[in-house]
Design a protein around this motif. Structure first.
Motif, PDB file in Angstrom:
ATOM      1  N   UNK B 272     -51.674 -34.703 -35.049  1.00 54.73           N
ATOM      2  CA  UNK B 272     -50.877 -35.349 -36.085  1.00 54.73           C
ATOM      3  C   UNK B 272     -51.544 -36.577 -36.669  1.00 54.73           C
ATOM      4  N   UNK B 273     -52.792 -36.828 -36.321  1.00 54.02           N
ATOM      5  CA  UNK B 273     -53.407 -38.096 -36.695  1.00 54.02           C
ATOM      6  C   UNK B 273     -54.539 -37.935 -37.703  1.00 54.02           C
ATOM      7  N   UNK B 274     -54.552 -36.845 -38.415  1.00 50.98           N
ATOM      8  CA  UNK B 274     -55.607 -36.643 -39.393  1.00 50.98           C
ATOM      9  C   UNK B 274     -56.674 -35.718 -38.863  1.00 50.98           C
ATOM     10  N   UNK B 275     -57.681 -35.424 -39.709  1.00 50.17           N
ATOM     11  CA  UNK B 275     -58.643 -34.384 -39.362  1.00 50.17           C
ATOM     12  C   UNK B 275     -59.704 -34.795 -38.343  1.00 50.17           C
ATOM     13  N   UNK B 276     -59.826 -36.090 -38.063  1.00 48.25           N
ATOM     14  CA  UNK B 276     -60.861 -36.499 -37.108  1.00 48.25           C
ATOM     15  C   UNK B 276     -60.311 -37.484 -36.084  1.00 48.25           C
ATOM     16  N   UNK B 277     -61.062 -37.599 -35.026  1.00 46.28           N
ATOM     17  CA  UNK B 277     -60.763 -38.531 -33.949  1.00 46.28           C
ATOM     18  C   UNK B 277     -61.968 -39.462 -33.891  1.00 46.28           C
ATOM     19  N   UNK B 278     -61.730 -40.775 -33.767  1.00 45.68           N
ATOM     20  CA  UNK B 278     -62.839 -41.725 -33.850  1.00 45.68           C
ATOM     21  C   UNK B 278     -63.272 -42.223 -32.487  1.00 45.68           C
ATOM     22  N   UNK B 279     -64.577 -42.268 -32.284  1.00 48.22           N
ATOM     23  CA  UNK B 279     -65.143 -42.893 -31.088  1.00 48.22           C
ATOM     24  C   UNK B 279     -65.734 -44.232 -31.504  1.00 48.22           C
ATOM     25  N   UNK B 280     -65.237 -45.342 -30.940  1.00 47.71           N
ATOM     26  CA  UNK B 280     -65.842 -46.639 -31.255  1.00 47.71           C
ATOM     27  C   UNK B 280     -67.208 -46.723 -30.566  1.00 47.71           C
ATOM     28  N   UNK B 281     -68.262 -46.872 -31.362  1.00 50.83           N
ATOM     29  CA  UNK B 281     -69.610 -46.770 -30.803  1.00 50.83           C
ATOM     30  C   UNK B 281     -69.952 -47.915 -29.862  1.00 50.83           C
ATOM     31  N   UNK B 282     -69.338 -49.076 -30.056  1.00 53.35           N
ATOM     32  CA  UNK B 282     -69.635 -50.171 -29.117  1.00 53.35           C
ATOM     33  C   UNK B 282     -69.123 -49.844 -27.721  1.00 53.35           C
ATOM     34  N   UNK B 283     -67.967 -49.174 -27.659  1.00 56.10           N
ATOM     35  CA  UNK B 283     -67.418 -48.803 -26.357  1.00 56.10           C
ATOM     36  C   UNK B 283     -68.093 -47.560 -25.784  1.00 56.10           C
ATOM     37  N   UNK B 284     -68.917 -46.937 -26.591  1.00 58.54           N
ATOM     38  CA  UNK B 284     -69.534 -45.662 -26.194  1.00 58.54           C
ATOM     39  C   UNK B 284     -71.031 -45.866 -25.907  1.00 58.54           C
ATOM     40  N   UNK B 285     -71.466 -47.124 -25.866  1.00 61.09           N
ATOM     41  CA  UNK B 285     -72.879 -47.419 -25.603  1.00 61.09           C
ATOM     42  C   UNK B 285     -73.789 -46.774 -26.634  1.00 61.09           C
ATOM     43  N   UNK B 286     -73.307 -46.662 -27.859  1.00 60.85           N
ATOM     44  CA  UNK B 286     -74.053 -46.016 -28.952  1.00 60.85           C
ATOM     45  C   UNK B 286     -74.425 -44.579 -28.600  1.00 60.85           C
ATOM     46  N   UNK B 287     -73.625 -43.991 -27.711  1.00 61.66           N
ATOM     47  CA  UNK B 287     -73.878 -42.592 -27.323  1.00 61.66           C
ATOM     48  C   UNK B 287     -74.775 -42.463 -26.113  1.00 61.66           C
ATOM     49  N   UNK B 288     -75.010 -43.555 -25.370  1.00 57.87           N
ATOM     50  CA  UNK B 288     -75.959 -43.482 -24.262  1.00 57.87           C
ATOM     51  C   UNK B 288     -75.480 -44.147 -22.982  1.00 57.87           C
ATOM     52  N   UNK B 289     -74.178 -44.469 -22.906  1.00 55.84           N
ATOM     53  CA  UNK B 289     -73.682 -45.228 -21.752  1.00 55.84           C
ATOM     54  C   UNK B 289     -73.256 -44.348 -20.593  1.00 55.84           C
ATOM     55  N   UNK B 290     -73.620 -43.083 -20.654  1.00 50.43           N
ATOM     56  CA  UNK B 290     -73.273 -42.210 -19.536  1.00 50.43           C
ATOM     57  C   UNK B 290     -71.802 -41.831 -19.509  1.00 50.43           C
ATOM     58  N   UNK B 291     -71.051 -42.218 -20.540  1.00 46.06           N
ATOM     59  CA  UNK B 291     -69.637 -41.830 -20.572  1.00 46.06           C
ATOM     60  C   UNK B 291     -69.507 -40.348 -20.907  1.00 46.06           C
ATOM     61  N   UNK B 292     -68.499 -39.749 -20.345  1.00 48.65           N
ATOM     62  CA  UNK B 292     -68.207 -38.337 -20.559  1.00 48.65           C
ATOM     63  C   UNK B 292     -66.789 -38.202 -21.090  1.00 48.65           C
ATOM     64  N   UNK B 293     -66.609 -37.273 -21.999  1.00 49.14           N
ATOM     65  CA  UNK B 293     -65.265 -36.950 -22.490  1.00 49.14           C
ATOM     66  C   UNK B 293     -64.989 -35.501 -22.115  1.00 49.14           C
ATOM     67  N   UNK B 294     -63.906 -35.274 -21.404  1.00 45.60           N
ATOM     68  CA  UNK B 294     -63.561 -33.928 -20.973  1.00 45.60           C
ATOM     69  C   UNK B 294     -62.182 -33.601 -21.524  1.00 45.60           C
ATOM     70  N   UNK B 295     -62.005 -32.388 -22.025  1.00 45.97           N
ATOM     71  CA  UNK B 295     -60.713 -32.006 -22.587  1.00 45.97           C
ATOM     72  C   UNK B 295     -60.229 -30.727 -21.924  1.00 45.97           C
ATOM     73  N   UNK B 296     -58.927 -30.529 -21.975  1.00 38.15           N
ATOM     74  CA  UNK B 296     -58.407 -29.312 -21.369  1.00 38.15           C
ATOM     75  C   UNK B 296     -57.004 -29.019 -21.864  1.00 38.15           C
ATOM     76  N   UNK B 297     -56.613 -27.785 -21.618  1.00 37.21           N
ATOM     77  CA  UNK B 297     -55.248 -27.317 -21.867  1.00 37.21           C
ATOM     78  C   UNK B 297     -54.818 -26.650 -20.566  1.00 37.21           C
ATOM     79  N   UNK B 298     -53.599 -26.880 -20.188  1.00 34.62           N
ATOM     80  CA  UNK B 298     -52.972 -26.304 -18.987  1.00 34.62           C
ATOM     81  C   UNK B 298     -53.668 -25.046 -18.440  1.00 34.62           C
TER      82      UNK B 298
END
Lengths: 354, 354, 354, 354
Positions: B272-298
């Motif tokens: 319900x929030x529009x066509x995209x979801x935003x990742x703030x790059x500062x919190x994401x280590x510019x894509x290199x901070x070893x963070x992982x995003x995992x998604x799932x459905x029941x």
């Protein structure tokens, strides 16, 4: 024994120069290495362009190997005269992140990345290594320095991209962009047992290298929608897509060409595209399609370096076709200019030392 | 034996009604279940609001348990009269995604989600189950139907959120929003061995349930920047953050409160929030901070359902404090209205059958 | 269309014979395949020798591919005329073990192994396949049947041995014995990214194949203590050791040549060496050295078969040098005798059909 | 400030005594801790009995916490006066095994186990800690020393037994023997989300503690075949069985009560039962039933210690009911005698310091 050395410095944002500096000294637990071979990295170019704030005069470089020149008190795993390789990332090995295995996040986000960012880099005749016992890896006897130097960043980064992509044996992979990191990720995908490797690249020389390194198919982005082609070829998406450029288009391409349950493995530096990165929700199953996004920065440490060099030593991989250019350290300014302008079909310029 | 049954249908976008329908029949490999208990889900509310396109008249519901009423040819693992639970997701068990373990992505993204979306749901006196041998799980003898019904979606979804969050034993977790899914994720984080569980919730009744279910700390978003508080409490971020709302603020909160190397586990529906979801790059280590995003459905299937019900049967978890309301099937319209308006402190309305 | 077919049967313990049989029929969810290529397995030899109790007259064989001849009611993923491969293990896909991903343990220990053990095998002109939608994998268009047939058992078994060995990228592996399974495990170790592969084999022809398939070093057990040599070469043991023979000596060799924290991956059938298998406690750190022992039986299912055939289709592996002999089905008794006596340098005899 | 301290020493095999010793000193990177609480371990009893060769006069003990008394040059993560816990295993953090995450195998099999085995133990008023930055973990402010001391060995060992057992959420576990390690493994199985925990124990006091710590069922070995009972209760075996005694009977019990595809997680020290450990091949599916055997020794390091103490600090587990006895350090000989003779219902004797 000389007191000074030649090195490549950032004179100010946008400008580099060959400088003369004192040879660094090794404190307790540290080492100094006399350099025998280096590679220039696109990250060096980004840094000079101002991507990350570093003081004027900071030395560039993070891909170098050499011979141990001095060891500090308490160093036990190597001695003066040993041929050694050092990862671009030099963790301390004791912080919580290191103890959890995230060496590149030593002490905080990206904190293991010390060369140039936190201290002088190693495009220099000599360089300093913190936590020498954790970081110095002996180069196998028969392995040439100019081959081993690929382990410092290209193989460690490219391969972790493939390792993180969760490709099952015989599964499918896409590698977006075939610069040196992408080419290394292509090699990595093959090493990780991928059954089909699709490379995305428009530059013919790089496309040819991709094929040589294991790509089964190379898609030129100029030939139409890349993700749609991958979806067609794979009947629904790859198991793992690797982003090796750091651009919104390749990022979106990864998200759109991965199957439900698949993994997007990011290697690209997304520092130049604004404050956010966008996930297209239709390609993300509204957050529920089982897709995973994994990110990483070149993992360091002696143990990993030894494994990477073993692959070189037993000829499991040969990255040297990426060495498109060679320059002596005295000509490093020209080398940097070649890399910076991406001219003359450059992939990696090798720097040699007298 | 009656021929018809009562059920809750979507009459048109925005409108539901109790309807009378023929009792479904079981083809080969299928079953029909006589319902004994159901729960209404916020997803039902989303669907009625038009989140996903379904034809007028489609029956609602995907959280129901009951007694086997009819089995089709070839069904071997259950018989008429067995008490059974059925996951909200009913995979076929044979497609590539199922064979890889992604049951909720059966046949394609979100494809295992059949009730209401692909066929009639089970807020009905009887309901149809495809691939009965794969999907029907016997309810343990001493376990009440109105407890077992929590396994259908709440526990399966909430727990996978925690399982996906990669929380090491004694590690730290944050669960953003404490609706029924978030509360279940809080229970799940405790079951997965988290040492510190931080819940984020502003509604006092839900905050109290979060504490009861295992949260050590509850942060009210009205009391200031949530991510900053979590960063302070944990000295640098949690191991795993679970998004259980589907809102840009909680999504960003997850990204900002996770440590380098940590995991963001998404459960929320971001439709319900529009066509995209935003990742703030500062919190994401510019894509290199070893963070992982995992998604799932029941995740579905009999084997998982059996494990979830075992946890209920041995009192390892008790979700029944979430049953804030009870309605007979004849009053299901009022139940839906309560859930839809989130009035009267509702968490989960239980529907009972004669 | 004929009513009968030729096949290889166990006439009684120790004796085989070419027999004529009715062509099997497909019930609901089942299929019958007309065979185009088969391989004989050492397991067939064991079974004839009485390793597992089977009734007289039972057909042999579990490595066959062919063309769909008949499909039963409800089969949706293939049709008559499709070229298909079927794993040696044919799980039902619905039991708890299958839902947990242990397809070879379908319904109980080793329960997925149906051919010959629970029903007729497929060294026959036609053969029956249970749960066809779960088990029949289409053969890629350009892939020859006599190549694809290696996916049925050799690649699935050999590769799972390597997958289970937990070899990190660039790590070290030892593969004990280089029969067809061991050779496949050697290929698998290479596919899994091993940096150094040590094969153990005394027969020169097999040693040569091991080198061709990726072994860096081959140790002949006649040349002294194998484990000691591996400990020397690797400075303390391999990351993963694969047992591919089923003999107390190779088993002990695996335990003694693995580093602390390493993995012993067992593929060998230990049915002929008495009621127990011995772990030397000094090599096992008294049960505390972090060593792991992992065991497996050829994992089945269409999805895995498709991945294995993709590796053949894209030439990532080529097992056909193992095809040392070829026989028509009419000469299958001679083929079996060759395999049984391990004469004439046999590795795998290929059976062809008119 | 005193120069000497009291400590418990092995005078010779079979004999211990309270001795007076010089307080140890901290070299570079090291620390000395003034002890505030210790526990005596069954391993101490084994060592005194001659299980491992140690010189006469070696101090006993490896479960102690205290206050930093001295730090050597270069130590940065703690200072004199800090309350700290130290794991029984004190890895150097830099060897290959440590870099791979196998801290207890530091430098070679069991090499991280230094106290008593490689240097003086810490049943002493002061003790020495190597690699202090890697090993010293601050005790949370509100956590009592006599609670924190359980993290040193009992929780780290017991929990890794459960972590290694691969119990899926809601899965089944069996823990063989309920001494302090087994009781901790029972707690660990609950923390890891087990749905059914079966403890095996014949001593009533320990059986009662097992129930208190999370066991659903306790089986007394005197009441018949344990494995058969577990197979009946679980309809085919547990997901994970934990061996917490180090005896051939419990080892065999684990192998016989685990399902195909399940895991045997060994914690027991098998040093007194002869040179080999036997695997019954019928229970092991002849080496092909998908069973896994995983072994470990108490994993160390500050980061893990912090997670274990967090679980104590947030009351997720409370091991203190295991503290059946308390002795001052002056009475440590009597404490050891109680532990050695397993008299008076002892589980863990706590040693206090003035």
């Amino acid at each position: 024994m000389p007191d000074t050395m030649r090195a490549l410095a950032i004179l100010r944002v946008g400008e580099v120069g060959l400088v003369e500096r004192d040879i660094p000294r090794a404190g307790p637990g540290e080492a100094v290495v006399r350099t025998t071979a280096s590679l220039i990295c696109t990250s060096d170019v980004h840094t000079v362009a101002g991507a990350l704030p570093v003081p004027d005069g900071r030395l560039l470089g993070h891909e170098s190997v050499g011979i141990v020149h001095e060891v500090g008190e308490g160093v036990t795993t190597c001695k003066v005269g040993d041929r050694v390789a050092v990862n671009a990332v030099t963790p301390d090995g004791t912080c919580d992140a290191c103890q959890q295995g995230y060496t590149s996040q030593c002490g905080g986000p990206l904190g293991g990345y010390r060369f140039t960012i936190q201290k002088d880099g190693n495009l220099a005749e000599y360089f300093h290594v913190n936590d020498a016992d954790y970081n110095l890896a002996p180069i196998p006897e028969g392995l040439a320095d100019e081959v081993a130097v690929y382990a410092c960043d290209m193989l460690s980064t490219g391969f972790i991209g493939a390792e993180n992509a969760n490709i099952p044996i015989g599964g499918t992979a896409a590698v977006f962009a075939q610069g040196a990191v992408g080419l290394s990720a292509t090699m990595g995908a093959k090493l990780c047992g991928a059954g089909l490797i699709i490379a995305v690249e428009g530059i013919p020389g790089r496309a040819a290298l991709a094929k040589q390194f294991g790509a089964d198919i190379v898609i030129d982005p100029a030939d139409g929608n890349v993700a749609e082609q991958i979806m067609d070829i794979t009947h629904g998406g790859v198991d793992g897509a690797i982003e090796a450029l750091g651009h919104p288009d390749t990022w979106e391409g990864c998200l759109r060409s991965t199957k439900a349950g698949g993994t997007i493995s990011n290697l690209g530096y997304h520092g130049v595209e604004g404050p956010t990165l966008s996930i297209p929700l239709d390609a993300f199953g509204l957050g529920m399609s089982g897709k995973k996004i994994v990110t990483d920065l070149c993992p360091g440490g002696r143990e990993r370096m030894s494994r990477l060099m073993r692959l070189l030593d037993t000829n499991k991989v040969d990255p040297t076709p990426m060495t498109t250019h060679r320059f002596a350290i005295g000509d490093v300014e020209a080398a940097f200019e070649t890399m910076s302008s991406k001219s003359d079909g450059v992939v990696k310029p090798l720097i040699t030392y007298p």
